[in-house]
Each structure stands twice: as C-alpha cells, then as structure tokens.
Design a protein around this motif. Structure first.
Motif, short mmCIF file in Angstrom:
data_model
loop_
_atom_site.label_atom_id
_atom_site.label_comp_id
_atom_site.label_asym_id
_atom_site.label_seq_id
_atom_site.Cartn_x
_atom_site.Cartn_y
_atom_site.Cartn_z
N LYS A 194 -48.92 51.16 62.68
CA LYS A 194 -47.58 51.72 62.64
C LYS A 194 -47.62 53.21 62.36
CE LYS A 194 -46.95 50.25 57.83
NZ LYS A 194 -46.14 49.41 56.92
N ILE A 195 -46.52 53.88 62.67
CA ILE A 195 -46.37 55.30 62.43
C ILE A 195 -45.07 55.51 61.65
CG2 ILE A 195 -46.32 57.59 63.49
CD1 ILE A 195 -46.88 56.05 66.16
N ARG A 196 -45.08 56.40 60.67
CA ARG A 196 -43.85 56.76 59.97
C ARG A 196 -43.59 58.24 60.20
NH1 ARG A 196 -44.10 56.27 54.30
NH2 ARG A 196 -41.86 55.86 54.20
N LEU A 197 -42.38 58.57 60.60
CA LEU A 197 -41.97 59.95 60.87
C LEU A 197 -40.97 60.37 59.80
CD1 LEU A 197 -41.33 59.48 64.68
CD2 LEU A 197 -43.39 60.41 63.63
N GLY A 198 -41.23 61.49 59.13
CA GLY A 198 -40.35 61.98 58.08
C GLY A 198 -39.57 63.20 58.51
N PHE A 199 -38.23 63.11 58.47
CA PHE A 199 -37.36 64.19 58.91
C PHE A 199 -36.71 64.88 57.72
CE2 PHE A 199 -37.59 61.05 62.25
CZ PHE A 199 -37.76 61.80 63.40
N GLY A 200 -36.74 66.22 57.74
CA GLY A 200 -36.09 67.01 56.70
C GLY A 200 -35.26 68.11 57.33
N LYS A 201 -35.01 69.16 56.56
CA LYS A 201 -34.16 70.25 57.05
C LYS A 201 -34.75 70.95 58.26
CE LYS A 201 -32.03 71.19 52.57
NZ LYS A 201 -31.81 72.20 51.50
N ALA A 202 -36.08 71.01 58.35
CA ALA A 202 -36.73 71.70 59.46
C ALA A 202 -36.97 70.79 60.66
CB ALA A 202 -38.06 72.30 59.01
N GLY A 203 -36.58 69.52 60.54
CA GLY A 203 -36.82 68.57 61.62
C GLY A 203 -37.93 67.62 61.23
N LEU A 204 -38.90 67.40 62.12
CA LEU A 204 -40.02 66.53 61.82
C LEU A 204 -40.98 67.28 60.90
CD1 LEU A 204 -41.50 63.86 62.30
CD2 LEU A 204 -42.55 64.89 64.30
N GLU A 205 -41.01 66.89 59.62
CA GLU A 205 -41.80 67.61 58.63
C GLU A 205 -43.07 66.87 58.22
OE1 GLU A 205 -39.57 68.98 55.29
OE2 GLU A 205 -37.95 69.80 56.52
N ALA A 206 -43.12 65.57 58.44
CA ALA A 206 -44.28 64.80 58.01
C ALA A 206 -44.48 63.58 58.90
CB ALA A 206 -44.12 64.36 56.56
N MET A 207 -45.71 63.10 58.92
CA MET A 207 -46.04 61.93 59.71
C MET A 207 -47.15 61.16 59.01
SD MET A 207 -47.41 61.82 63.59
CE MET A 207 -48.90 62.67 63.10
N GLU A 208 -47.07 59.85 59.04
CA GLU A 208 -48.11 59.00 58.47
C GLU A 208 -48.50 57.97 59.53
OE1 GLU A 208 -46.71 57.23 54.88
OE2 GLU A 208 -46.32 59.15 53.89
N LEU A 209 -49.80 57.83 59.75
CA LEU A 209 -50.32 56.85 60.70
C LEU A 209 -51.26 55.90 59.96
CD1 LEU A 209 -50.71 59.98 62.22
CD2 LEU A 209 -50.63 58.40 64.11
N ARG A 210 -50.99 54.61 60.07
CA ARG A 210 -51.83 53.61 59.41
C ARG A 210 -52.60 52.84 60.48
NH1 ARG A 210 -51.95 51.48 54.42
NH2 ARG A 210 -50.02 52.58 53.89
N ASP A 211 -53.94 52.85 60.38
CA ASP A 211 -54.73 52.15 61.38
C ASP A 211 -55.04 50.72 60.95
OD1 ASP A 211 -56.98 52.12 59.69
OD2 ASP A 211 -57.92 53.85 60.65
N GLN A 212 -55.76 50.00 61.79
CA GLN A 212 -56.01 48.59 61.55
C GLN A 212 -57.02 48.35 60.43
OE1 GLN A 212 -57.20 47.32 65.47
NE2 GLN A 212 -55.09 47.13 66.20
N PHE A 213 -57.67 49.41 59.95
CA PHE A 213 -58.63 49.28 58.86
C PHE A 213 -58.01 49.69 57.52
CE2 PHE A 213 -60.95 50.25 62.78
CZ PHE A 213 -61.75 49.11 62.86
N GLY A 214 -56.72 50.00 57.52
CA GLY A 214 -56.04 50.38 56.29
C GLY A 214 -56.07 51.87 56.00
N GLN A 215 -56.78 52.65 56.81
CA GLN A 215 -56.81 54.10 56.60
C GLN A 215 -55.46 54.71 56.99
OE1 GLN A 215 -60.12 55.99 58.54
NE2 GLN A 215 -61.59 55.21 57.06
#
Length: 202
Positions: free
Chosen positions: A148-169
């Motif tokens: 899965k991917i998580r996209l974090g939106f703030g005042k500047a737009g897309l400010e952060a992203m988290e990607l979780r792979d199948q190994f837990g990283q």
C-alpha cells in the motif's frame, strides 16, 4: 532498480484540502509539471533506519520524470516517456528499461500514468494525522512489490509519502520547495550514458 522505481510516484504538488479521491484526481488534472527537493528514509519492519537519501525531482506528465540523488551516493533516474534510465555513478552502470515495463502496476503508475486511477487502485481517505490529510492507495492486483501507499497532503499539496512493501519495509519521502506547473527544459528528460559506462538493457 525496483526499489528506486517505487519512489517515482511522488511527483505532484497541489492545493491543500481534505485528502480523498477528489483531491488526488484534482492533482492529476491540475498539475502538468512539478519540481521539488526530497528527503527519503527506508525503515525495516521494526522501524529501524536502513537508508537515508536526499535529492531533487522533476516531473512532466505524462510519463516524463527525473530524480537526482545527491546523498549518500549519486544516482539519476530519467524517463523520456518511452524509456527509463537508471545511472549509478559509483558503479558507472546504466540500466535501461521500457517505461511500460518499468512502471507496470507500480506506484509510479498511480500519478505518472492515466487519470483513471481507480482502475488500478482502491482509494480510501484516512483523515488528519500529525497535521496532514492522508489518502491510502492499495493496488488491485497482487503482482506488485508493495502492499500500500499513503499520501499526505498539507498546505503545499503533496508533502509526504509512505510506501510499505511485502517484507514490512517502509519508504518515507518528504518534500520541500515544491513548485507546480513550472517550465522545465526538455533536456531534463533526456539521458545519454556517460562514455565508458556499462549499459544493461532489461
């Protein structure tokens, strides 16, 4: 190369607001180019730091992007819309792949490809956490290297992203100095292998 390609999703900035399907669609529709600095961290399943990197990215839809890693080692990822080049300066090695094979159903396709994002991803708004509005994207197919991917939106737009792979990283990317719809020189998305470099085609 697969892990580096995972990073290519984070290519857009847009207006702030509650994260949801409409927000992501607006990013796709309203952003043709983007440029930003990024800081990247890779964590293991226990959230122990494995890698850190910084650099700059540029993006021109559809399918053109450039990521320049300046620390800890110099690497460049460039797509001209048909091919992707990965250049590792320390190894003096270039890997070349067709864009459609390099992206496939990877996170890069979420924003670099078609506006019809719900065809390949199940999207869900997660609400506000730590000052950002989060959206989760889960691939509809099982033949991907991430869960899965998580996209974090703030005042500047897309400010952060988290990607979780199948190994837990978990790969965490944070953006700064974000510029949207700027004029980017065409040569930014061209790449000529350096003289003497080992070129590998996949």
């Amino acid at each position: 190369m697969a892990r580096l390609l995972l990073l290519l999703i984070a290519l857009l900035a847009g207006p702030a607001g509650a994260a949801g399907v409409d927000t992501l669609k607006a990013l796709l529709e309203q952003t043709s180019t983007a440029r930003a600095r990024f800081a990247q961290m890779v964590l293991d399943k226990n959230l122990k730091m494995l890698q850190q990197a910084t650099g700059t990215m540029q993006f021109s839809r559809p399918g053109k992007f450039r990521w320049d890693y300046d620390k800890p080692q110099e690497q460049v990822i460039v797509s001209d819309g048909s091919q992707v080049w990965l250049y590792d300066k320390d190894l003096n090695q270039v890997t070349v792949r067709r864009l459609d094979r390099a992206l496939g159903s990877s996170p890069a396709a979420l924003l670099a490809g078609s506006n019809d994002i719900e065809k390949g991803y199940s999207l869900m708004a997660l609400g506000n956490q730590e000052g950002l509005d989060w959206l989760e994207a889960v691939p509809r197919t099982q033949d991907t290297t991430f869960e899965k991917i998580r996209l974090g939106f703030g005042k500047a737009g897309l400010e952060a992203m988290e990607l979780r792979d199948q190994f837990g990283q978990v790969t965490v990317i944070k953006f700064s100095t974000i510029e949207r719809n700027v004029t980017l020189p065409p040569e930014s998305f061209r790449f000529t292998p350096p003289k003497g470099a080992d070129v590998i085609s996949e």
